[in-house]
Design a protein around this motif. Structure first.
Motif, PDB file in Angstrom:
ATOM      1  N   THR A  68      45.165-117.682 -27.481  1.00 13.46           N
ATOM      2  CA  THR A  68      44.310-116.936 -28.402  1.00 13.46           C
ATOM      3  C   THR A  68      44.372-115.442 -28.103  1.00 13.46           C
ATOM      4  OG1 THR A  68      42.835-118.834 -28.625  1.00 13.46           O
ATOM      5  CG2 THR A  68      41.945-116.687 -29.252  1.00 13.46           C
ATOM      6  N   LEU A  69      44.331-115.072 -26.832  1.00 10.40           N
ATOM      7  CA  LEU A  69      44.464-113.658 -26.460  1.00 10.40           C
ATOM      8  C   LEU A  69      45.804-113.084 -26.904  1.00 10.40           C
ATOM      9  CD1 LEU A  69      43.040-113.284 -22.830  1.00 10.40           C
ATOM     10  CD2 LEU A  69      42.152-112.284 -24.930  1.00 10.40           C
ATOM     11  N   PHE A  70      46.866-113.848 -26.706  1.00 13.16           N
ATOM     12  CA  PHE A  70      48.198-113.393 -27.093  1.00 13.16           C
ATOM     13  C   PHE A  70      48.271-113.157 -28.602  1.00 13.16           C
ATOM     14  CE2 PHE A  70      52.463-114.431 -28.663  1.00 13.16           C
ATOM     15  CZ  PHE A  70      53.200-113.447 -28.016  1.00 13.16           C
ATOM     16  N   HIS A  71      47.788-114.095 -29.372  1.00 11.21           N
ATOM     17  CA  HIS A  71      47.877-113.953 -30.818  1.00 11.21           C
ATOM     18  C   HIS A  71      46.937-112.856 -31.346  1.00 11.21           C
ATOM     19  CE1 HIS A  71      49.957-117.860 -30.467  1.00 11.21           C
ATOM     20  NE2 HIS A  71      50.723-117.279 -31.368  1.00 11.21           N
ATOM     21  N   VAL A 106      51.138-116.795 -16.245  1.00 13.87           N
ATOM     22  CA  VAL A 106      51.156-115.396 -15.791  1.00 13.87           C
ATOM     23  C   VAL A 106      51.860-114.522 -16.823  1.00 13.87           C
ATOM     24  CG1 VAL A 106      52.108-113.831 -14.052  1.00 13.87           C
ATOM     25  CG2 VAL A 106      50.942-115.928 -13.336  1.00 13.87           C
ATOM     26  N   LEU A 107      52.965-115.000 -17.358  1.00 12.18           N
ATOM     27  CA  LEU A 107      53.686-114.255 -18.391  1.00 12.18           C
ATOM     28  C   LEU A 107      52.825-114.076 -19.633  1.00 12.18           C
ATOM     29  CD1 LEU A 107      56.399-113.004 -19.291  1.00 12.18           C
ATOM     30  CD2 LEU A 107      57.067-115.279 -20.073  1.00 12.18           C
ATOM     31  N   LEU A 108      52.174-115.128 -20.061  1.00  9.34           N
ATOM     32  CA  LEU A 108      51.318-115.072 -21.238  1.00  9.34           C
ATOM     33  C   LEU A 108      50.141-114.121 -21.018  1.00  9.34           C
ATOM     34  CD1 LEU A 108      51.030-116.268 -24.050  1.00  9.34           C
ATOM     35  CD2 LEU A 108      49.833-118.201 -23.051  1.00  9.34           C
ATOM     36  N   LEU A 109      49.528-114.187 -19.864  1.00  9.66           N
ATOM     37  CA  LEU A 109      48.411-113.289 -19.556  1.00  9.66           C
ATOM     38  C   LEU A 109      48.871-111.837 -19.495  1.00  9.66           C
ATOM     39  CD1 LEU A 109      45.450-112.882 -18.779  1.00  9.66           C
ATOM     40  CD2 LEU A 109      46.120-113.243 -16.400  1.00  9.66           C
ATOM     41  N   THR A 110      50.000-111.588 -18.851  1.00  8.29           N
ATOM     42  CA  THR A 110      50.513-110.224 -18.724  1.00  8.29           C
ATOM     43  C   THR A 110      50.835-109.618 -20.088  1.00  8.29           C
ATOM     44  OG1 THR A 110      51.445-110.773 -16.554  1.00  8.29           O
ATOM     45  CG2 THR A 110      52.304-108.807 -17.654  1.00  8.29           C
ATOM     46  N   VAL A 111      51.561-110.356 -20.904  1.00 11.33           N
ATOM     47  CA  VAL A 111      51.920-109.849 -22.231  1.00 11.33           C
ATOM     48  C   VAL A 111      50.666-109.635 -23.070  1.00 11.33           C
ATOM     49  CG1 VAL A 111      53.143-110.393 -24.378  1.00 11.33           C
ATOM     50  CG2 VAL A 111      54.236-110.815 -22.185  1.00 11.33           C
TER      51      VAL A 111
END
Length: 101
Positions: free
Chosen positions: A19-22, A73-78
């Protein structure tokens, strides 16, 4: 079948990060479209989404806690980078130029 508490929490974390990523991609894409570089942003965001999805697909073939941690970690960082870039841009818009979300 009831999932274990650990599986439920990991699943909730993944949904939260997605949800954060989108949300971040939406903010950046709307801002870049309004300012004339929407095609470049769409391409960059599509590549980022593809990379994350590639790791997620790899996890389906080779389930591993390490791969899962890398994905998260990748998803959170991006996501954090997208939101750190996009949210200040939204805040500095003038009211008459405000994007209708």
């Amino acid at each position: 079948m009831t999932p274990s508490l650990t599986n439920a929490l990991v699943s909730m974390l993944e949904r939260y990060l997605a949800t954060l990523f989108h949300a971040g991609t939406t903010v950046v894409l709307a801002y870049s479209y309004k300012n004339g570089f929407g095609k470049k942003a769409l391409l960059a965001l599509s590549v980022a989404h593809g990379i994350i999805d590639t790791f997620a697909a790899y996890y389906q073939f080779k389930p591993s806690p390490v791969v899962l941690a890398v994905i998260y970690v990748l998803l959170l960082t991006v996501s954090v980078l997208l939101l750190r870039y996009g949210l200040p841009k939204v805040k500095e818009e003038r009211e008459e130029d405000r994007i209708v979300w």
